[in-house]
Every structure is written in structure tokens, then in C-alpha cells.
Write a protein that holds these residues in place. Structure first.
Motif, mmCIF file in Angstrom:
data_model
loop_
_atom_site.group_PDB
_atom_site.id
_atom_site.type_symbol
_atom_site.label_atom_id
_atom_site.label_comp_id
_atom_site.label_asym_id
_atom_site.label_seq_id
_atom_site.Cartn_x
_atom_site.Cartn_y
_atom_site.Cartn_z
ATOM 1 N N HIS A 159 -35.013 -6.127 -0.194
ATOM 2 C CA HIS A 159 -36.307 -6.569 0.352
ATOM 3 C C HIS A 159 -36.407 -8.098 0.340
ATOM 4 C CE1 HIS A 159 -40.441 -6.051 1.610
ATOM 5 N NE2 HIS A 159 -40.854 -6.821 0.621
ATOM 6 N N MET A 160 -35.882 -8.744 -0.690
ATOM 7 C CA MET A 160 -35.911 -10.210 -0.742
ATOM 8 C C MET A 160 -35.149 -10.816 0.439
ATOM 9 S SD MET A 160 -35.264 -11.009 -4.796
ATOM 10 C CE MET A 160 -35.578 -12.776 -4.716
ATOM 11 N N VAL A 161 -33.959 -10.294 0.687
ATOM 12 C CA VAL A 161 -33.148 -10.842 1.787
ATOM 13 C C VAL A 161 -33.818 -10.568 3.128
ATOM 14 C CG1 VAL A 161 -30.884 -10.831 2.890
ATOM 15 C CG2 VAL A 161 -31.044 -10.592 0.417
ATOM 16 N N LYS A 162 -34.451 -9.402 3.261
ATOM 17 C CA LYS A 162 -35.192 -9.112 4.491
ATOM 18 C C LYS A 162 -36.385 -10.049 4.661
ATOM 19 C CE LYS A 162 -35.183 -5.622 6.812
ATOM 20 N NZ LYS A 162 -34.684 -5.270 8.168
ATOM 21 N N GLN A 163 -37.039 -10.379 3.544
ATOM 22 C CA GLN A 163 -38.214 -11.255 3.622
ATOM 23 C C GLN A 163 -37.854 -12.628 4.198
ATOM 24 O OE1 GLN A 163 -41.710 -10.275 2.386
ATOM 25 N NE2 GLN A 163 -41.350 -10.441 0.214
ATOM 26 N N ILE A 164 -36.743 -13.182 3.742
ATOM 27 C CA ILE A 164 -36.357 -14.524 4.224
ATOM 28 C C ILE A 164 -35.643 -14.459 5.563
ATOM 29 C CG2 ILE A 164 -36.227 -15.473 1.887
ATOM 30 C CD1 ILE A 164 -33.098 -15.339 2.268
ATOM 31 N N GLN A 165 -35.379 -13.243 6.049
ATOM 32 C CA GLN A 165 -34.720 -13.038 7.346
ATOM 33 C C GLN A 165 -33.414 -13.831 7.426
ATOM 34 O OE1 GLN A 165 -38.236 -14.257 9.660
ATOM 35 N NE2 GLN A 165 -38.424 -12.129 10.342
ATOM 36 N N GLY A 179 -26.803 -11.631 -12.730
ATOM 37 C CA GLY A 179 -27.648 -10.535 -13.191
ATOM 38 C C GLY A 179 -27.701 -9.375 -12.208
ATOM 39 N N GLY A 180 -28.509 -8.372 -12.533
ATOM 40 C CA GLY A 180 -28.603 -7.168 -11.714
ATOM 41 C C GLY A 180 -29.098 -7.449 -10.312
ATOM 42 N N VAL A 181 -30.253 -8.106 -10.184
ATOM 43 C CA VAL A 181 -30.787 -8.438 -8.866
ATOM 44 C C VAL A 181 -29.952 -9.537 -8.226
ATOM 45 C CG1 VAL A 181 -32.778 -9.342 -7.605
ATOM 46 C CG2 VAL A 181 -33.134 -7.704 -9.449
ATOM 47 N N GLY A 182 -29.614 -10.566 -9.000
ATOM 48 C CA GLY A 182 -28.887 -11.710 -8.450
ATOM 49 C C GLY A 182 -27.538 -11.336 -7.864
ATOM 50 N N SER A 183 -26.775 -10.510 -8.581
ATOM 51 C CA SER A 183 -25.452 -10.133 -8.093
ATOM 52 C C SER A 183 -25.559 -9.320 -6.802
ATOM 53 C CB SER A 183 -24.681 -9.346 -9.157
ATOM 54 O OG SER A 183 -25.354 -8.149 -9.508
ATOM 55 N N LEU A 184 -26.645 -8.561 -6.657
ATOM 56 C CA LEU A 184 -26.857 -7.813 -5.421
ATOM 57 C C LEU A 184 -27.398 -8.706 -4.318
ATOM 58 C CD1 LEU A 184 -28.104 -4.550 -7.079
ATOM 59 C CD2 LEU A 184 -26.131 -4.734 -5.570
ATOM 60 N N ASN A 185 -28.208 -9.707 -4.673
ATOM 61 C CA ASN A 185 -28.627 -10.701 -3.685
ATOM 62 C C ASN A 185 -27.419 -11.375 -3.044
ATOM 63 O OD1 ASN A 185 -31.444 -10.667 -3.471
ATOM 64 N ND2 ASN A 185 -31.740 -11.940 -5.280
ATOM 65 N N VAL A 186 -26.429 -11.722 -3.882
ATOM 66 C CA VAL A 186 -25.213 -12.352 -3.373
ATOM 67 C C VAL A 186 -24.539 -11.443 -2.358
ATOM 68 C CG1 VAL A 186 -22.891 -13.138 -3.963
ATOM 69 C CG2 VAL A 186 -24.816 -13.762 -5.445
ATOM 70 N N GLN A 187 -24.346 -10.181 -2.726
ATOM 71 C CA GLN A 187 -23.647 -9.249 -1.847
ATOM 72 C C GLN A 187 -24.409 -8.980 -0.552
ATOM 73 O OE1 GLN A 187 -21.427 -5.844 -3.502
ATOM 74 N NE2 GLN A 187 -22.544 -6.236 -5.396
#
Length: 346
Positions: A159-165, A179-187
Motif C-alpha cells: 500500500h505504501m508503494v501504491k500511495q507514492i505511485q 526490517g519486515g516492512v522495509g525489506s518488502l518495501n525494497v522488493q
């Protein structure tokens, strides 16, 4: 069954291993034998009272009703169905969508009555859990442990990545990238949406692991030239920031954002309060997003990308259920990469 309950707001001494009855599914629910449950910041903060006052803290204004079994990243096998649920679901391996709300499709996560498993409902620090059948989805991977790392962290990151488009060719900074969210944000930002990622971590020992996840550059926030490092690596300001840290890196994030940049935050492990000069926002035309969880449609989209191998599980350490206290203490240590798991059968 064995379960770990939070008995009140406080430190890990408020976690108790208990024997309680196996819950009975209501007419629209199923009973799930828990196979794996990953740890999130959310159950730590719930226990610590970080979502409100000491007397009332939780996802809902009335606070948490104790004792409560925490745990929201849950995989398991359906072993019993409520009377309005089709029996064909029994025997299925499932991953649980982590909250209930009356919100319309696309806005479920922002509904006033959004209620979270492990906070408003008993969660996965147990051998069994009940949950609405319609919120149980097929596991994206064959492994219970690997499938359990995505529900909350992955949905939040997606959802974070979708928010920033995020777009191909753009540069996205990811804080707390180990971290958990951060490592997935990267991917998700790099491998699904095609952006260039500058990952921020503390110790560069994890640099190669983070690059394997899709980061183009990895920078330590301990650097004496932190801001200059980012600007030099990118050849100027960045397009967006995905932040899970909060105060500790907030001023840096605003410094390195371009005019018209986007800042999205979903956590505040580095401080929940900050000082903000509003002129920075309006003179740089910065758009800010607060972000927690996401929609069912996003959850389905994420599971598809996982099943197709574009997003991979990152697991740091596994504990048996009985070691939940030790697991939560370990979770708060710095330097880990990926998720911490509890396995009831370990």
C-alpha cells in the motif's frame, strides 16, 4: 490449547503462556490450526500501550480488552467450518487477511470500525485461531513459514508503494530497509514497480543481502555525510521516501526529497514525535501520506506477485511459541534482516 496472552500494558513480563479452550468458530468462521505466526511491531506497540494512553491503547478508541492473544501474520490449516461455511474449505492451507471492517471495497483499511486480529480479536500466538472464512486466502507459497511473513508487513509495504505511485526510473528511499516492512518495501518498489531504491540501514554488514532484495544502493544512517551520500549516489534529490523510522530520519528525508516529492510513513520505531517547519512542506510542494495496512484487492495482488516469485520471503530467525518473550526481545534488536517467526509445533 497452548496460547500466549498479553495480560496488560507493559514489558514482556505481561506475556503469559497459558492453557485455554480451543475456540469454536461462529457460523461464518473457520477454525485454523496455526502453523506459523510472524512477529510485527504492531503487537509490541499494542502491549507497550504505544497506540494511545496507558489506560486505553489499541486500534480502537476503547483500547485493548485483556487478556488478549496477539499475532496477526498467520498461516495454518482449516480444520473446522462454521455452519454457514462450505465444508470444502476444511483441509485448505490458508493465510489470513489481518483485519475486519465494514468499509467499502477499496477503503476497508480506513473504516472507523477497522478491528485487527491480535488486538481486537485473539490472534496467532496460539495453536488454534478462529477467523471469518471470507478473509482466509490460499497460501502463496507451499511453506507455512515463508507464507507467514507477508500479511501485515507485505500489505503495508504494498500500500505504501501504491500511495507514492512509484514509477520505473524514479528513485525511492527506503528507511529501516532490513526490517519486515522495509525489506518488502525494497522488493516491491524495485522488482514489482521498477523504481531505483536507495536503502537506509544502520550497519553495512547487511549491504549485500539488501542489494539482493533489489536495492541499487545501501547507505548507513551512521555516516557523517549521510545527506551528501544520498545526493551524490542519486545525482540529486530523490522522488519519494518510504519511512518506517519516524523522528530519527525525518529531517533527512525532507532534505533529500525533490520539489514535488512524496513522503509516506507507516511506523515510528525511531521516535513518534518530531519538529516540523511547515515551510519545508509548502515551499518544496511535498505530499505526505500516513499509511497502515491496505485493501483486500491489494492483498490479492500482493499474493499473486509472491506466488510468481517477484517478492520473496526474508526470515531472520524462528522461535517456538513458548519462547514468545525471547522472540519479542530479539525482534527489538537492531541489525536483523527480515521477519521473526513463532511456530506452535516447533
Amino acid at each position: 490449547m497452548k496460547a500466549v496472552q498479553v495480560t496488560g500494558y507493559g514489558d514482556v513480563s505481561k506475556l503469559s503462556l497459558v492453557e485455554i479452550p480451543i475456540p469454536e468458530p461462529k457460523e461464518n468462521e473457520v477454525l485454523i490450526k496455526v502453523k506459523a505466526c510472524a512477529i510485527n511491531n504492531t503487537e509490541i506497540w499494542m502491549r507497550e500501550g504505544a497506540y494511545g494512553t496507558d489506560s486505553k491503547s489499541g486500534w480502537r478508541p476503547e483500547g485493548v480488552e485483556f487478556p488478549r492473544t496477539p499475532g496477526s501474520d498467520i498461516t495454518g490449516k482449516v480444520v473446522k467450518a462454521g455452519k454457514l461455511v462450505e465444508e470444502s474449505i476444511v483441509g485448505k492451507d490458508v493465510v489470513l487477511f489481518p483485519f475486519i471492517s465494514s468499509g467499502e471495497e477499496g477503503s476497508e483499511h480506513i473504516a472507523e470500525d477497522m478491528s485487527f486480529i491480535g488486538s481486537e480479536y485473539d490472534g496467532g500466538y496460539a495453536e488454534y485461531v478462529v477467523w471469518p472464512a471470507e478473509l482466509c486466502f490460499d497460501m502463496p507459497l507451499s511453506s507455512y513459514s515463508e507464507s507467514a511473513v507477508f500479511s501485515v508487513s507485505g500489505l503495508t509495504a504494498w500500500h505504501m508503494v501504491k500511495q507514492i505511485q512509484a514509477q520505473p526510473g524514479e528513485t525511492v528511499i527506503v528507511t529501516g530497509a532490513n526490517g519486515g516492512v522495509g525489506s518488502l518495501n525494497v522488493q516491491i518498489a524495485s522488482k514489482v514497480f521498477g523504481a531505483k531504491v536507495i536503502a537506509i540501514i544502520g550497519d553495512l554488514e547487511a549491504e549485500e543481502k539488501i542489494k539482493e532484495l533489489g536495492a541499487t544502493h545501501v547507505v548507513s544512517y551512521k555516516s557523517d555525510t549521510f545527506v551528501e551520500d544520498i545526493l551524490e549516489l542519486n545525482g540529486g534529490p530523490v522522488d519519494s521516501v518510504l519511512d518506517v523510522v519516524g523522528n530519527a530520519l525525518f529531517s533527512t528525508a525532507l532534505q533529500v526529497l525533490k520539489n514535488g516529492g512524496k513522503f509516506c510513513i507507516s511506523g515510528s520505531a525511531g521516535g513518534q514525535h518530531t519538529n516540523l517547519d511547515f515551510r519545508t512542506l509548502y515551499l518544496k510542494h511535498i505530499t505526505m501520506y500516513g499509511s497502515v495496512l491496505g485493501t483486500k484487492e491489494e492483498f490479492k495482488d500482493m499474493l499473486k506477485e509472491i506466488s510468481e516469485g517477484r517478492i520473496k520471503p526474508v526470515i531472520d530467525k524462528i522461535f517456538p511459541l513458548e519462547k514468545a518473550k525471547e522472540a519479542q526481545v530479539y525482534f527489538k534488536n537492531k541489525g536483523k534482516v527480515g521477519k521473526i517467526l513463532l511456530l506452535p509445533e516447533e
